[in-house]
Design an enzyme around this catalytic site. Structure first.
Site, mmCIF file in Angstrom:
data_model
loop_
_atom_site.group_PDB
_atom_site.id
_atom_site.type_symbol
_atom_site.label_atom_id
_atom_site.label_comp_id
_atom_site.label_asym_id
_atom_site.label_seq_id
_atom_site.Cartn_x
_atom_site.Cartn_y
_atom_site.Cartn_z
ATOM 1 N N CYS A 130 0.822 -1.220 0.000
ATOM 2 C CA CYS A 130 0.000 0.000 0.000
ATOM 3 C C CYS A 130 0.855 1.269 0.000
ATOM 4 O O CYS A 130 0.550 2.232 -0.710
ATOM 5 C CB CYS A 130 -0.948 -0.003 1.192
ATOM 6 N N HIS A 243 -3.018 6.596 4.338
ATOM 7 C CA HIS A 243 -1.574 6.695 4.578
ATOM 8 C C HIS A 243 -1.068 8.058 4.106
ATOM 9 O O HIS A 243 -1.420 8.523 3.013
ATOM 10 C CB HIS A 243 -0.815 5.628 3.788
#
Length: 340
Positions: A130, A243
């Site tokens: 990710c 994130h």
């Protein structure tokens, strides 16, 4: 004529997002099967306005199915991905198992879509980590213009990257701070995550880096350019989804911050929100549920001749996992299967 699609790990965070995104993007599905382990067998999941009941991954016959989106972790993938691939069903795998296999393409469609054509060696395509996925989306257009030599990245990674257990631990520990009668010791994470940050994701390696940091280095080289030097520090933060990454790049040619901003604005998968004022940037909570990789805080690095700093944020359950997998399926369908 549409596709016969399998989603393995359909009851998890990423599996559910895969189903949401397949529906949102109107992927041409003729038939869909949702699979889970025996302990989740029969659990119902949503696909648009339909409710689907999970089938047993262990006994499922992949023969005749076109694409399987796997979100089941490396151990289960090691057992079931080869079975699906042997049955003629192309696996798009979200685990780390095949990412570094030279016979398996590692794909971010905005960056290296042509790599999907390497699927035929094993009938498997890998989805990157990710934290890597959003970074290479941002790096690609700048690399094309000025050739990136070196990347220094510090990540601010949400707990959803550690799955439902990570999200539950943050929630339970946060409540326990306000209700000290209840103690919630760390289980999923190495230290308390509530009201804290932890500079440790995955296991430590001999050189002092963590495996998460090594992944960002190895995957960037495989996806974008093997000559790029990357150094990473990966940090878990008390955020549920999304994130953040502070990225510094050094390029071979000078790249002005205004030109970089213009290049990024015109690049696929990127949204630039970069106003030099209070709130003129994107934070993790702003990006939840969105497809884009958001770029803010673009500015020259005056300490080197050809340097830029910027801030990069994305929904890790989407671009960092489920969305990227569906985008790979779209590219694969268009270029290879040509049904939809």
């Amino acid at each position: 004529m549409g596709y016969r699609i399998v989603v393995a790990g359909a009851t998890g965070n990423v599996g559910r997002e895969m189903l949401n995104i397949l529906h949102e993007r109107e992927f041409p599905v003729d038939e869909i099967a949702v699979l889970a382990s025996r302990r989740s067998l029969g659990t119902e999941v949503s696909f648009g306005d339909r409710t689907l009941k999970t089938q047993d991954l262990a006994t499922f016959d992949f023969t005749g199915w076109d694409i399987a989106l796997f979100a089941i972790g490396s151990d289960a993938t090691k057992e079931f991905a080869p079975k699906a691939a042997k049955a003629g069903c192309v696996v798009i795998d979200n685990s780390s198992l095949y990412r570094y296999d030279p016979d398996v393409p590692l794909v971010v469609p905005e960056v290296n879509a042509d790599a999907v054509m390497g699927y035929s060696k094993k009938n498997i395509i890998a989805n990157p980590n990710c934290s890597t996925a959003q970074m290479v989306v941002a790096l690609k257009p700048l690399h094309d213009r000025a050739r990136i030599k070196r990347v220094v990245v510090s990540t601010y990674q949400s707990v959803s990257g550690a799955g439902k257990e990570g999200m539950d631990e943050l929630w339970d520990q946060t409540k326990a701070v306000y209700n000290p009668v209840t103690e919630v010791p760390p289980k999923k994470f190495q230290k308390q995550i509530a009201f804290n940050v932890i500079p440790h994701i995955d296991v430590f390696l001999e050189d002092g880096s963590t495996k998460e940091e090594w992944k960002m280095v190895a995957e960037t080289k495989k996806i974008l350019d093997k000559s790029i030097k990357v150094t990473a520090t990966c940090v878990r933060v008390p955020v549920f989804v999304g994130h953040g990454e502070s990225i510094n790049i050094e390029t071979e040619e000078f790249l002005d911050e205004d030109e970089a901003r213009d290049i990024l604005r015109e690049s696929p998968g990127i949204m630039v929100v970069d106003k030099r004022e209070d709130g003129g940037y994107v934070t993790p909570i702003d990006c939840v549920g969105d497809y884009a990789t958001f770029i803010s805080r673009i500015r020259q690095d005056s300490t080197i001749d050809n340097g830029l700093n910027f801030w990069c944020v994305s929904d890790n359950l989407r671009k960092g996992a489920a969305l990227n997998a569906v985008q790979i399926a779209e590219v694969f369908g268009q270029r290879v299967l040509k049904k939809g």
